[in-house]
Every structure is written in C-alpha cells, then in structure tokens.
Enzyme design. Structure first.
Site, PDB file in Angstrom:
ATOM      1  N   GLU A   1      -6.158   2.222   6.372  1.00  0.00           N
ATOM      2  CA  GLU A   1      -5.770   2.193   4.962  1.00  0.00           C
ATOM      3  C   GLU A   1      -6.439   3.350   4.237  1.00  0.00           C
ATOM      4  O   GLU A   1      -5.939   3.877   3.251  1.00  0.00           O
ATOM      5  CB  GLU A   1      -6.188   0.864   4.322  1.00  0.00           C
ATOM      6  CG  GLU A   1      -5.683   0.655   2.922  1.00  0.00           C
ATOM      7  CD  GLU A   1      -5.933  -0.760   2.418  1.00  0.00           C
ATOM      8  OE1 GLU A   1      -6.611  -0.896   1.394  1.00  0.00           O
ATOM      9  OE2 GLU A   1      -5.457  -1.708   3.061  1.00  0.00           O
TER      10      GLU A   1
ATOM     11  N   SER B   1     -11.366  -2.315   2.506  1.00  0.00           N
ATOM     12  CA  SER B   1     -10.688  -2.643   3.762  1.00  0.00           C
ATOM     13  C   SER B   1     -10.296  -1.349   4.469  1.00  0.00           C
ATOM     14  O   SER B   1      -9.572  -0.534   3.917  1.00  0.00           O
ATOM     15  CB  SER B   1      -9.433  -3.476   3.485  1.00  0.00           C
ATOM     16  OG  SER B   1      -9.776  -4.713   2.915  1.00  0.00           O
TER      17      SER B   1
ATOM     18  N   ARG C   1       0.809  -1.229   0.000  1.00  0.00           N
ATOM     19  CA  ARG C   1       0.000   0.000   0.000  1.00  0.00           C
ATOM     20  C   ARG C   1       0.838   1.273   0.000  1.00  0.00           C
ATOM     21  O   ARG C   1       0.484   2.279   0.624  1.00  0.00           O
ATOM     22  CB  ARG C   1      -0.986   0.016   1.191  1.00  0.00           C
ATOM     23  CG  ARG C   1      -1.925  -1.191   1.246  1.00  0.00           C
ATOM     24  CD  ARG C   1      -2.797  -1.285   0.009  1.00  0.00           C
ATOM     25  NE  ARG C   1      -3.631  -2.477   0.025  1.00  0.00           N
ATOM     26  CZ  ARG C   1      -3.360  -3.599  -0.657  1.00  0.00           C
ATOM     27  NH1 ARG C   1      -2.260  -3.669  -1.391  1.00  0.00           N
ATOM     28  NH2 ARG C   1      -4.176  -4.631  -0.603  1.00  0.00           N
TER      29      ARG C   1
END
Length: 296
Positions: free
Chosen positions: A292, A222, A172
């Site tokens: 996230e 998520s 990420r």
C-alpha cells in the site's frame, strides 16, 4: 531552475539535497535534489510549470504518511503541500478543506460544529490531498462516503472541479491517482449530530488505534493492501513472521500488517523486509501481497 523556483516560493521554502527522512513517517530514506513548499495554488502551478519547462522530474507529496523514498534519493523536485495550504471552512453541513489540511484537523472542525460522519478519519495520520488520492479509510468509513467534489490541478495545469460520482473512488485508488492529477481542495458533506456522540466515537476509535497499532514506532501505517478474501496481517502472522526483522526494520509484534522502523532502519532494509514478507506469504498461501506504501 533553482533560482526560478526560489523566485516563486521564496528562499525559506526551497532546499537542495534535503533529507526526506524528515518528511515521511517512516523516518528513513534518501535525499531529494530539490525540495519545495508552495504557499498557494498559484505558486504550486508555477512550480510545476517550471519543472515541465526544464523537463525535470517532480513529485507532489503531502504528510509523507504513505510513502518510502529509496536510500538512493530522488533526482528531481519534491513538492510538499503542507500547512501553507491548509485552510478549513465550515459551510452549513459541508466542510471545504485545502489539500494540506490534516485529516485530524478536519475531523476536529466537524466535531466543533456538531457535524457527524467524519469520525473515522480522526486518527488517520495524513493530509486531505493524499487521503483523496487513495480514498483513505478506517473502521468502516472511507473518503468516498463523504466527498461531494474535489478541485484538482490537471495535467494541462488547469484547475478542474470533479464531482464525487466522477472520481472513480475505489479501494485505495481514484481517477486522480490514475491520471496523476494534484488535489487542491475537497468538499465533504456531513450531517448535524450530537457533539457528545461524535466526540465519543472519535475517542473510541482512537483508543482502538492505540491498543492495536504500533503508533510508538515510525511506519507508514498498513504496509500492504488487503488481498481479496484475506487480511494481510493475518496472513503474515500465520506465516510465522510476527517480529521478523531485517536490520532495523521489523514486522510489528503488535500488528503484523505494519512494517515498522524500530531501530534506525534504512529504506533498503524496509524494502528488503517487505520483499521477504511477500515471498514467504506467496510460498505458504499462494497470495500476492501488494504494498500500500508508495515506493519512490
């Protein structure tokens, strides 16, 4: 400044005091003082140049599938790269796609041209730009597995081509994210495959998504990054937080890794729920959950 921006993109593509709930998949959040949708690299470059001339804050977004705008809104210019910059070209076993192209559209282009290797991205609800910045991935595949090069607008306002090995793609993250560059285009390298097999994999992965994720509710996918050695959803479930609510925000009963907007939640309620989940998981398991989702 508004008049300058309007002269660049045209009056149909600039708005004042625009609700960002319409432009992010959480379907909540405050207003942007200015909201601009450029239609080309030239327009994007000029818009950013004007923002810098006026020393005005700006932020570039894509599909809004991984952001949450606070209820206080954004005092500045939100620049959205969307379908106005979404070309997709298939060149042999490579696909070149603009930043505003949807990942699902790129996956379909691969399928229609018998190109395998991008099936994992079919159901990711984002655009190319955001996917490159955060090295998006799912079901064992990541953008770093297929990217050959990326064109960006660097901090000097110049178009720069970065080869895959220099993108520093990790979990990420990327050099693009760390340096605040803007993705313009990517090239992915795939392999000739069987349309039947490619379509079959895409179908199986989509069915997995539908069965395991709360796609029927607004969310940003998520909510937390995967902590090393753990799964965020499992930690949240073990902390007894399945179905836990703050106002209209809820920890999904279907997948505890998702915070959903199940009943007209405000961004403040979503943020409070995220904070309470972090606190309870930290207290019980000593694990820090990092969002996230990008909070703006």
């Amino acid at each position: 400044m508004f008049e300058k921006l309007k002269s660049i993109v045209g009056e149909d593509y600039i708005k004042q005091n625009e609700s960002m709930a319409k432009h992010c998949t959480f379907r909540c959040g405050g207003i942007a003082e200015f909201y601009v949708v450029p239609g080309s690299v030239e327009e994007l470059t000029q818009v950013i140049k004007v923002c810098k001339e006026f020393d005005y804050p700006y932020m570039v977004i894509g599909n809004g599938s991984n952001i949450l705008i606070r209820d206080e809104g954004y005092q500045g210019v939100i620049i959205e790269i969307n379908s106005r910059m979404s070309g997709i070209d298939v060149i042999g076993e490579d696909i070149v796609a603009d930043a505003g192209a949807k990942l699902s559209a790129v996956a379909m282009a691969a399928y229609e041209n018998d190109l395998a290797g991008f099936e994992f991205a079919h159901g990711i609800p984002g655009n190319v730009g955001g996917a490159v910045v955060m090295n998006a991935g799912a079901y064992g595949g990541e953008m770093k597995d297929v990217i050959k090069w990326v064109k960006v607008l660097n901090n000097d306002g110049e178009v720069q081509k970065i080869e895959a090995e220099n993108l520093e793609l990790g979990y990420r993250t990327s050099v693009i994210a760390r340096k605040g560059m803007v993705v313009l285009q990517m090239c992915i390298g795939l392999q000739i495959g069987s349309a039947g097999e490619i379509g079959g994999i895409m179908h199986v992965l989509m069915e997995k998504r539908k069965s395991k994720q709360p796609l029927e509710y607004p969310s940003a996918g998520s909510t937390f990054k995967r902590p090393e050695g753990y799964f965020a959803g499992k930690l949240i479930e073990d902390a007894g937080l399945r179905g836990y609510t703050v106002g209209g925000a809820m920890v999904s009963e279907k997948h505890c890794g998702f915070v959903i907007n199940y009943n007209n939640a405000t961004a403040t309620e979503v943020l409070q729920l995220i904070s309470e989940v972090q606190k309870k998981v930290k207290e019980q398991f000593g694990v820090e959950l990092e969002p996230e989702v990008k909070i703006i």
